[in-house]
Design a protein around this motif. Structure first.
Motif, PDB file in Angstrom:
ATOM      1  N   PHE A  97       0.816  -1.215   0.000  1.00  0.00           N
ATOM      2  CA  PHE A  97       0.000   0.000   0.000  1.00  0.00           C
ATOM      3  C   PHE A  97       0.855   1.273   0.000  1.00  0.00           C
ATOM      4  O   PHE A  97       1.202   1.796   1.054  1.00  0.00           O
ATOM      5  N   PRO A  98       1.218   1.790  -1.201  1.00  0.00           N
ATOM      6  CA  PRO A  98       1.894   3.095  -1.241  1.00  0.00           C
ATOM      7  C   PRO A  98       0.840   4.180  -0.985  1.00  0.00           C
ATOM      8  O   PRO A  98      -0.037   4.406  -1.815  1.00  0.00           O
ATOM      9  N   ALA A  99       0.925   4.838   0.169  1.00  0.00           N
ATOM     10  CA  ALA A  99      -0.185   5.709   0.595  1.00  0.00           C
ATOM     11  C   ALA A  99       0.027   7.165   0.175  1.00  0.00           C
ATOM     12  O   ALA A  99       1.067   7.764   0.443  1.00  0.00           O
ATOM     13  N   HIS A 100      -0.975   7.715  -0.466  1.00  0.00           N
ATOM     14  CA  HIS A 100      -1.020   9.115  -0.927  1.00  0.00           C
ATOM     15  C   HIS A 100      -0.954  10.055   0.289  1.00  0.00           C
ATOM     16  O   HIS A 100      -1.467   9.717   1.358  1.00  0.00           O
ATOM     17  N   PRO A 101      -0.358  11.256   0.151  1.00  0.00           N
ATOM     18  CA  PRO A 101      -0.267  12.180   1.296  1.00  0.00           C
ATOM     19  C   PRO A 101      -1.624  12.507   1.933  1.00  0.00           C
ATOM     20  O   PRO A 101      -1.736  12.609   3.156  1.00  0.00           O
ATOM     21  N   ARG A 102      -2.660  12.643   1.082  1.00  0.00           N
ATOM     22  CA  ARG A 102      -4.010  12.901   1.628  1.00  0.00           C
ATOM     23  C   ARG A 102      -4.413  11.775   2.575  1.00  0.00           C
ATOM     24  O   ARG A 102      -4.911  11.998   3.677  1.00  0.00           O
ATOM     25  N   THR A 103      -4.170  10.540   2.162  1.00  0.00           N
ATOM     26  CA  THR A 103      -4.573   9.368   2.947  1.00  0.00           C
ATOM     27  C   THR A 103      -3.729   9.263   4.217  1.00  0.00           C
ATOM     28  O   THR A 103      -4.263   8.975   5.300  1.00  0.00           O
ATOM     29  N   GLN A 104      -2.427   9.526   4.081  1.00  0.00           N
ATOM     30  CA  GLN A 104      -1.557   9.466   5.273  1.00  0.00           C
ATOM     31  C   GLN A 104      -2.022  10.477   6.320  1.00  0.00           C
ATOM     32  O   GLN A 104      -2.057  10.184   7.510  1.00  0.00           O
ATOM     33  N   LYS A 105      -2.395  11.663   5.829  1.00  0.00           N
ATOM     34  CA  LYS A 105      -2.870  12.716   6.737  1.00  0.00           C
ATOM     35  C   LYS A 105      -4.125  12.257   7.500  1.00  0.00           C
ATOM     36  O   LYS A 105      -4.246  12.425   8.701  1.00  0.00           O
ATOM     37  N   ARG A 106      -5.064  11.651   6.750  1.00  0.00           N
ATOM     38  CA  ARG A 106      -6.324  11.181   7.375  1.00  0.00           C
ATOM     39  C   ARG A 106      -6.048  10.039   8.367  1.00  0.00           C
ATOM     40  O   ARG A 106      -6.655   9.974   9.420  1.00  0.00           O
ATOM     41  N   LEU A 107      -5.139   9.141   8.022  1.00  0.00           N
ATOM     42  CA  LEU A 107      -4.833   8.026   8.934  1.00  0.00           C
ATOM     43  C   LEU A 107      -4.326   8.591  10.259  1.00  0.00           C
ATOM     44  O   LEU A 107      -4.711   8.110  11.335  1.00  0.00           O
ATOM     45  N   ARG A 108      -3.498   9.642  10.181  1.00  0.00           N
ATOM     46  CA  ARG A 108      -2.992  10.271  11.415  1.00  0.00           C
ATOM     47  C   ARG A 108      -4.142  10.941  12.160  1.00  0.00           C
ATOM     48  O   ARG A 108      -4.297  10.753  13.357  1.00  0.00           O
ATOM     49  N   GLU A 109      -4.992  11.683  11.432  1.00  0.00           N
ATOM     50  CA  GLU A 109      -6.108  12.391  12.083  1.00  0.00           C
ATOM     51  C   GLU A 109      -7.055  11.424  12.805  1.00  0.00           C
ATOM     52  O   GLU A 109      -7.564  11.724  13.864  1.00  0.00           O
ATOM     53  N   PHE A 110      -7.309  10.280  12.168  1.00  0.00           N
ATOM     54  CA  PHE A 110      -8.258   9.321  12.752  1.00  0.00           C
ATOM     55  C   PHE A 110      -7.561   8.302  13.663  1.00  0.00           C
ATOM     56  O   PHE A 110      -8.172   7.303  14.063  1.00  0.00           O
ATOM     57  N   ASN A 111      -6.289   8.535  13.955  1.00  0.00           N
ATOM     58  CA  ASN A 111      -5.523   7.631  14.830  1.00  0.00           C
ATOM     59  C   ASN A 111      -5.557   6.186  14.374  1.00  0.00           C
ATOM     60  O   ASN A 111      -5.714   5.269  15.185  1.00  0.00           O
ATOM     61  N   ILE A 112      -5.478   5.992  13.070  1.00  0.00           N
ATOM     62  CA  ILE A 112      -5.448   4.614  12.557  1.00  0.00           C
ATOM     63  C   ILE A 112      -3.978   4.246  12.345  1.00  0.00           C
ATOM     64  O   ILE A 112      -3.286   4.898  11.548  1.00  0.00           O
TER      65      ILE A 112
END
Ligand code: UD1
Length: 385
Positions: free
Chosen positions: A247-262
């Motif tokens: 899973f090469p994660a896009h910056p938008r997705t990485q940001k959301r994963l951090r925001e949602f504590n995933i």
């Protein structure tokens, strides 16, 4: 003839590279009465190394002549900033034609700035429609098409969409797909990438590849809210019980994963998920070529997997690349996570999971997806009055 070509975001770079090559070839041939002068403008919508510079290296793109440096922002901010900065360039350079590609905010903004100054616009990848106006890209596609003078389409389905909207047929030119031009041109180079070794999917070139599925996710509808994102990741968890997922994660997705504590790195039983930063063009192409299947919400990957003959499960509710469902390897699963797991199992059951060093590529791609779209485009713009 002075032409400005515009790029802004990751999916633009592979669409513009073949055009630059075709223009250089045209210049070198000295056979046409038209002499082209061209400038490459980068809006700076995408600016990280992994989202922009690496593509310039991989695709051998020249350094942009002009960099607008607009960066991130809301849709209105990003679009407006490109318009303001690009208008200055247009007033100074006075081009005869502006070429825009794809459907990102920079595409629409550059086309709007040009057309208001009565400068003709060519839209490469015209006529694609999802008929879902909640997607920002659909608005960008629609508006760009309706203000463009040359609409370069990738298939007859796109031509029909444009004709239904009342676009005069004499503006529509079905030329093929410049994204496919890039893919076919770069496949031999991508074969040389060492990404499989780097990710530990192979120990050396002779050893078998660990079977894996490749995942990308970045659409606002999939990643911007916690509930749908978690639901998708639960389904990916199910898939990862059966096959490794890269899973090469896009910056938008990485940001959301951090925001949602995933935390995708936390050890979960049987959860074979390998998350990386976004990858360059050649590394990603290599990963697609050797994947058992791909799960994505990207537009371009639907095209690339069809040409590579790799199964693709698309997590979008409205298809834009109808041709990849009708003639390709693409299955639309939308937001139906159960269907995603079912379709993934179907692929895994269809033949035993074996490591495959050389993907099957001798199947039939859609017509005109032959690596020559950019040359057709240059031929048309230099021959039409
Ligand atoms: C954009 C395009 C989309 C395309 C996608 C591919 C629009 C409306 N959307 O979506 O069509 O499929 O690119 O990547 O134009 N960011 C970084 N570094 C970067 C670029 C972006 O950190 O180099 C961050 C931004 O700060 C922003 C987020 O990622 O918060 C999203 O970037 P944005 O340009 O708004 O849209 P994408 O989701 O990338």
């Amino acid at each position: 003839m002075k032409i400005i070509l515009v790029v802004g975001a990751r999916p633009n770079f592979m669409k513009i590279a073949p055009l630059l090559r075709a223009i250089e070839k045209h210049k070198a041939s000295h056979q046409s009465p038209v002499t082209i002068h061209h400038l490459l403008v980068h809006t700076g919508q995408h600016y990280d190394y992994e989202m922009s510079q690496v593509f310039f290296q991989d695709l051998n793109l020249p350094k942009p002549d002009i960099y607008l440096g607009v960066g991130s922002g809301t849709h209105a901010e990003q679009t407006a900033k490109v318009m303001i900065e690009f208008e200055k360039v247009l007033l100074k350079e006075k081009p005869d034609l502006v070429i825009v590609v794809g459907d990102v905010n920079s595409t629409l903004a550059a086309a709007l700035a040009a057309v208001k100054l009565h400068i003709p616009v060519a839209h490469v990848e015209a006529g694609l429609r999802s008929y879902d106006r909640t997607m920002p890209e659909e608005i960008n596609r629609l508006l760009t098409d309706h203000i463009s003078d040359y609409l370069f389409t990738t298939s007859k389905y796109d031509d029909e969409n444009l004709k239904k909207e009342g676009i005069p047929p004499e503006r529509i030119f079905c030329v093929g797909n410049t994204m496919v031009d890039s893919l076919l041109y770069n496949k031999p180079l991508a074969q040389k990438s060492d990404i499989l070794e780097k990710l530990g999917l192979i120990t050396n070139r002779q050893s078998p590849i660990t079977p894996y599925a490749l995942l990308t996710l970045h659409r606002p509808s999939n990643v911007d809210s916690e509930k749908p994102l978690k639901k998708i990741l639960e389904a990916i968890h199910e898939v990862a019980k059966k096959i490794k997922v890269v899973f090469p994660a896009h910056p938008r997705t990485q940001k959301r994963l951090r925001e949602f504590n995933i935390d995708l790195q936390s050890p979960i039983t049987n959860y074979q998920l390998l998350i990386t930063n976004p990858l360059g063009y050649l590394d990603f192409l290599n990963l697609m070529m050797h994947a058992r299947f791909v799960i994505t919400d990207s537009g371009g990957i639907q095209v690339e997997t069809t040409v590579l003959n790799i199964p693709c499960l698309t997590m979008l509710n409205s298809p834009i690349w109808a041709i990849t469902h009708k003639q390709g390897t693409n299955t639309l699963v939308g937001s139906d996570c159960q269907k995603l797991v079912k379709e993934a199992c179907k692929i895994l059951d269809s033949s035993p999971v074996t490591s495959h060093q050389s993907p099957v590529t001798n199947h039939q791609s859609p017509s005109l997806w032959d690596g020559k779209a950019a040359e057709r485009i240059v031929e048309i713009i230099t021959h039409k009055k």
